[in-house]
Design a protein around this motif. Structure first.
Motif, PDB file in Angstrom:
ATOM      1  N   SER A  35     -45.185 -75.114  53.300  1.00 22.18           N
ATOM      2  CA  SER A  35     -45.197 -74.038  52.316  1.00 22.18           C
ATOM      3  C   SER A  35     -45.202 -72.676  53.008  1.00 22.18           C
ATOM      4  CB  SER A  35     -46.440 -74.206  51.431  1.00 22.18           C
ATOM      5  OG  SER A  35     -46.657 -73.046  50.697  1.00 22.18           O
ATOM      6  N   ILE A  36     -45.943 -72.577  54.108  1.00 18.37           N
ATOM      7  CA  ILE A  36     -46.009 -71.304  54.839  1.00 18.37           C
ATOM      8  C   ILE A  36     -44.632 -70.966  55.425  1.00 18.37           C
ATOM      9  CG2 ILE A  36     -47.036 -70.127  56.820  1.00 18.37           C
ATOM     10  CD1 ILE A  36     -49.586 -71.898  56.325  1.00 18.37           C
ATOM     11  N   VAL A  37     -44.002 -71.956  56.041  1.00 16.12           N
ATOM     12  CA  VAL A  37     -42.676 -71.704  56.644  1.00 16.12           C
ATOM     13  C   VAL A  37     -41.673 -71.353  55.541  1.00 16.12           C
ATOM     14  CG1 VAL A  37     -40.747 -72.756  57.915  1.00 16.12           C
ATOM     15  CG2 VAL A  37     -43.105 -73.077  58.713  1.00 16.12           C
ATOM     16  N   PHE A  38     -41.757 -72.032  54.409  1.00 17.79           N
ATOM     17  CA  PHE A  38     -40.860 -71.729  53.289  1.00 17.79           C
ATOM     18  C   PHE A  38     -41.092 -70.303  52.787  1.00 17.79           C
ATOM     19  CE2 PHE A  38     -39.901 -71.782  48.674  1.00 17.79           C
ATOM     20  CZ  PHE A  38     -38.530 -71.893  48.792  1.00 17.79           C
ATOM     21  N   ARG A  64     -49.955 -77.493  64.516  1.00 15.86           N
ATOM     22  CA  ARG A  64     -48.977 -76.957  63.570  1.00 15.86           C
ATOM     23  C   ARG A  64     -48.917 -75.434  63.499  1.00 15.86           C
ATOM     24  NH1 ARG A  64     -50.399 -81.926  61.196  1.00 15.86           N
ATOM     25  NH2 ARG A  64     -48.659 -83.109  60.299  1.00 15.86           N
ATOM     26  N   ASP A  65     -49.860 -74.747  64.100  1.00 15.75           N
ATOM     27  CA  ASP A  65     -49.721 -73.278  64.101  1.00 15.75           C
ATOM     28  C   ASP A  65     -48.454 -72.864  64.859  1.00 15.75           C
ATOM     29  OD1 ASP A  65     -51.617 -74.156  66.343  1.00 15.75           O
ATOM     30  OD2 ASP A  65     -50.950 -72.194  67.044  1.00 15.75           O
ATOM     31  N   THR A  66     -48.008 -73.703  65.811  1.00 12.67           N
ATOM     32  CA  THR A  66     -46.799 -73.356  66.572  1.00 12.67           C
ATOM     33  C   THR A  66     -45.601 -73.220  65.634  1.00 12.67           C
ATOM     34  OG1 THR A  66     -47.660 -74.552  68.468  1.00 12.67           O
ATOM     35  CG2 THR A  66     -45.325 -74.016  68.525  1.00 12.67           C
ATOM     36  N   ARG A  67     -45.533 -74.059  64.600  1.00  8.26           N
ATOM     37  CA  ARG A  67     -44.411 -73.989  63.657  1.00  8.26           C
ATOM     38  C   ARG A  67     -44.409 -72.646  62.917  1.00  8.26           C
ATOM     39  NH1 ARG A  67     -44.974 -80.213  61.187  1.00  8.26           N
ATOM     40  NH2 ARG A  67     -45.295 -81.166  63.245  1.00  8.26           N
ATOM     41  N   VAL A  68     -45.614 -72.212  62.532  1.00 12.93           N
ATOM     42  CA  VAL A  68     -45.716 -70.944  61.801  1.00 12.93           C
ATOM     43  C   VAL A  68     -45.424 -69.772  62.735  1.00 12.93           C
ATOM     44  CG1 VAL A  68     -47.289 -69.465  60.502  1.00 12.93           C
ATOM     45  CG2 VAL A  68     -47.365 -71.955  60.179  1.00 12.93           C
ATOM     46  N   ARG A  69     -45.963 -69.841  63.942  1.00 12.29           N
ATOM     47  CA  ARG A  69     -45.667 -68.791  64.927  1.00 12.29           C
ATOM     48  C   ARG A  69     -44.150 -68.705  65.146  1.00 12.29           C
ATOM     49  NH1 ARG A  69     -50.156 -67.672  68.576  1.00 12.29           N
ATOM     50  NH2 ARG A  69     -51.903 -69.123  68.353  1.00 12.29           N
ATOM     51  N   TRP A  70     -43.529 -69.866  65.291  1.00 12.48           N
ATOM     52  CA  TRP A  70     -42.086 -69.908  65.553  1.00 12.48           C
ATOM     53  C   TRP A  70     -41.319 -69.240  64.413  1.00 12.48           C
ATOM     54  CZ3 TRP A  70     -38.919 -75.099  66.416  1.00 12.48           C
ATOM     55  CH2 TRP A  70     -37.615 -74.771  66.835  1.00 12.48           C
ATOM     56  N   ALA A  71     -41.677 -69.597  63.168  1.00 15.74           N
ATOM     57  CA  ALA A  71     -40.981 -69.007  62.007  1.00 15.74           C
ATOM     58  C   ALA A  71     -41.154 -67.487  62.010  1.00 15.74           C
ATOM     59  CB  ALA A  71     -41.525 -69.613  60.713  1.00 15.74           C
ATOM     60  N   LEU A  72     -42.358 -67.020  62.282  1.00 19.84           N
ATOM     61  CA  LEU A  72     -42.606 -65.571  62.287  1.00 19.84           C
ATOM     62  C   LEU A  72     -41.824 -64.891  63.405  1.00 19.84           C
ATOM     63  CD1 LEU A  72     -46.412 -65.673  61.463  1.00 19.84           C
ATOM     64  CD2 LEU A  72     -44.631 -64.612  60.052  1.00 19.84           C
ATOM     65  N   GLU A  73     -41.733 -65.568  64.540  1.00 19.02           N
ATOM     66  CA  GLU A  73     -40.964 -65.001  65.654  1.00 19.02           C
ATOM     67  C   GLU A  73     -39.474 -64.960  65.314  1.00 19.02           C
ATOM     68  OE1 GLU A  73     -41.973 -63.556  68.295  1.00 19.02           O
ATOM     69  OE2 GLU A  73     -44.042 -64.177  68.558  1.00 19.02           O
ATOM     70  N   GLU A  74     -38.972 -66.000  64.647  1.00 18.09           N
ATOM     71  CA  GLU A  74     -37.546 -66.029  64.287  1.00 18.09           C
ATOM     72  C   GLU A  74     -37.166 -64.857  63.383  1.00 18.09           C
ATOM     73  OE1 GLU A  74     -34.961 -67.861  65.225  1.00 18.09           O
ATOM     74  OE2 GLU A  74     -35.891 -69.522  66.290  1.00 18.09           O
ATOM     75  N   VAL A  75     -38.080 -64.507  62.460  1.00 19.26           N
ATOM     76  CA  VAL A  75     -37.734 -63.433  61.512  1.00 19.26           C
ATOM     77  C   VAL A  75     -38.265 -62.083  61.974  1.00 19.26           C
ATOM     78  CG1 VAL A  75     -37.599 -65.055  59.583  1.00 19.26           C
ATOM     79  CG2 VAL A  75     -39.751 -63.819  59.998  1.00 19.26           C
ATOM     80  N   GLY A  76     -38.900 -62.070  63.140  1.00 19.88           N
ATOM     81  CA  GLY A  76     -39.332 -60.794  63.724  1.00 19.88           C
ATOM     82  C   GLY A  76     -40.514 -60.149  63.036  1.00 19.88           C
ATOM     83  N   GLN A  77     -41.404 -60.978  62.482  1.00 22.78           N
ATOM     84  CA  GLN A  77     -42.598 -60.426  61.838  1.00 22.78           C
ATOM     85  C   GLN A  77     -43.806 -60.509  62.777  1.00 22.78           C
ATOM     86  OE1 GLN A  77     -43.270 -58.999  58.615  1.00 22.78           O
ATOM     87  NE2 GLN A  77     -41.064 -58.750  58.924  1.00 22.78           N
ATOM     88  N   PRO A  78     -44.475 -59.389  63.027  1.00 26.77           N
ATOM     89  CA  PRO A  78     -45.686 -59.442  63.851  1.00 26.77           C
ATOM     90  C   PRO A  78     -46.814 -60.155  63.095  1.00 26.77           C
ATOM     91  CG  PRO A  78     -45.363 -57.229  62.966  1.00 26.77           C
ATOM     92  CD  PRO A  78     -44.172 -58.048  62.524  1.00 26.77           C
ATOM     93  N   TYR A  79     -47.711 -60.733  63.825  1.00 27.05           N
ATOM     94  CA  TYR A  79     -48.810 -61.452  63.171  1.00 27.05           C
ATOM     95  C   TYR A  79     -50.041 -61.440  64.058  1.00 27.05           C
ATOM     96  CZ  TYR A  79     -47.475 -65.275  66.337  1.00 27.05           C
ATOM     97  OH  TYR A  79     -47.182 -66.025  67.457  1.00 27.05           O
ATOM     98  N   GLU A  80     -51.176 -61.640  63.408  1.00 21.77           N
ATOM     99  CA  GLU A  80     -52.431 -61.778  64.148  1.00 21.77           C
ATOM    100  C   GLU A  80     -52.907 -63.208  64.005  1.00 21.77           C
ATOM    101  OE1 GLU A  80     -55.035 -58.700  62.725  1.00 21.77           O
ATOM    102  OE2 GLU A  80     -53.758 -57.139  63.626  1.00 21.77           O
ATOM    103  N   VAL A  81     -53.727 -63.615  64.943  1.00 23.75           N
ATOM    104  CA  VAL A  81     -54.218 -65.001  64.918  1.00 23.75           C
ATOM    105  C   VAL A  81     -55.743 -64.984  64.936  1.00 23.75           C
ATOM    106  CG1 VAL A  81     -54.181 -67.250  66.066  1.00 23.75           C
ATOM    107  CG2 VAL A  81     -52.200 -65.731  66.230  1.00 23.75           C
ATOM    108  N   ARG A  82     -56.336 -65.701  63.982  1.00 26.20           N
ATOM    109  CA  ARG A  82     -57.792 -65.895  64.008  1.00 26.20           C
ATOM    110  C   ARG A  82     -58.049 -67.309  64.505  1.00 26.20           C
ATOM    111  NH1 ARG A  82     -58.688 -64.498  59.174  1.00 26.20           N
ATOM    112  NH2 ARG A  82     -59.025 -66.538  58.256  1.00 26.20           N
ATOM    113  N   LEU A  83     -58.732 -67.408  65.617  1.00 27.30           N
ATOM    114  CA  LEU A  83     -58.992 -68.738  66.193  1.00 27.30           C
ATOM    115  C   LEU A  83     -60.228 -69.324  65.536  1.00 27.30           C
ATOM    116  CD1 LEU A  83     -58.332 -67.851  69.939  1.00 27.30           C
ATOM    117  CD2 LEU A  83     -56.755 -68.885  68.289  1.00 27.30           C
ATOM    118  N   VAL A  84     -60.152 -70.607  65.204  1.00 28.09           N
ATOM    119  CA  VAL A  84     -61.299 -71.250  64.546  1.00 28.09           C
ATOM    120  C   VAL A  84     -61.706 -72.515  65.308  1.00 28.09           C
ATOM    121  CG1 VAL A  84     -61.034 -70.357  62.194  1.00 28.09           C
ATOM    122  CG2 VAL A  84     -59.690 -72.307  62.891  1.00 28.09           C
TER     123      VAL A  84
END
Ligand code: GTB
Length: 214
Positions: free
Chosen positions: A74-77, A20-40
């Motif tokens: 909730s994150i995508v919203f 499901r991180d792909t959904r959040v990455r996708w939303a951030l990419e759609e709105v053009g927000q940079p993000y960092e990823v912490r792998l667990v």
């Protein structure tokens, strides 16, 4: 403010983009927000530091300043509410797009999860082969009306929205079963979602993690 999300250090799907991180990455990419990823790791997900962010010890999570969120919907919203591009400005159209977000997660995804679990987790059970057609038909019972509603529209309701982002993401999880391809317009809808540059960037980013996994 830096946005940090969490993702699997080693996704069980080997980078197919189904976690499901792909959904959040996708939303951030759609709105053009940079993000960092912490792998667990699976172990770290159940430890106090991660449980403080996610009570169920899962990914994804989302941190932005003093805000910490869990639950992909909730994150995508949140992303769609804070940044233009994923929810219409018109109040009624916005309410309908949000309705499709809920429909994706609470009406369409549950039978798909049931099917996935039947195939992946229960396949060694003596009743497994008898159960597959039953859960397959539960998926079809949702895909049929969805296919009718989508018809020959490009997206579910006007322009691409967070509702489409979640619906396409959910439908993708059914592709391996072959059931998605029984509905030509749904398969084409998913392909349109996957062809979006923002989806490609999100997919490639999570696939790169899988390629470099220890
Ligand atoms: N309701 C939560 C949300 O929407 O955020 C569900 C979160 C969730 O299921 N997270 C999963 C997780 O952390 C990863 S996405 N699992 C670890 C655990 O529970 O211990 C689900 C997922 C996992 C693997 C695949 N795959 O391999 O194909 C696809 C999807």
């Amino acid at each position: 403010m830096t946005i940090t999300i969490t993702a699997f250090e080693r996704s069980p799907d080997g980078g197919q983009g189904l976690a499901r991180d792909t959904r959040v990455r996708w939303a951030l990419e759609e709105v053009g927000q940079p993000y960092e990823v912490r792998l667990v790791s699976f172990k770290a997900m159940k430890e106090p530091a991660h449980l403080a962010l996610h009570p169920f010890g899962q990914i994804p999570t989302y941190e932005e300043g003093d805000l910490a969120l869990f639950e992909t919907g909730s994150i995508v919203f949140h992303i769609a509410s804070r940044h233009p591009g994923l929810l219409p400005l018109d109040a009624n159209a916005r309410a309908r797009a949000i309705t499709w977000m809920f429909a994706a997660l609470s009406t369409i995804e549950p039978p798909i999860l049931e099917l996935t679990n039947a195939k992946l987790l229960e396949s060694d059970q003596p009743w497994a082969a008898e159960r597959w057609p039953i859960v397959g038909d539960r998926v079809r019972a949702r895909f049929g009306p969805l296919s009718v509603r989508l018809g020959d529209r490009e997206w579910l309701d006007g322009d691409f929205s967070a509702g489409d982002l979640l619906m396409v993401s959910v439908l993708l999880r059914a592709r391996r079963s072959g059931i998605l391809d029984e509905y030509a317009n749904l398969a084409a809808y998913v392909a349109r979602g996957e062809a979006r540059p923002a989806y490609r960037r999100a997919f490639d980013a999570q696939a790169a993690v899988a390629r470099s996994a220890p």
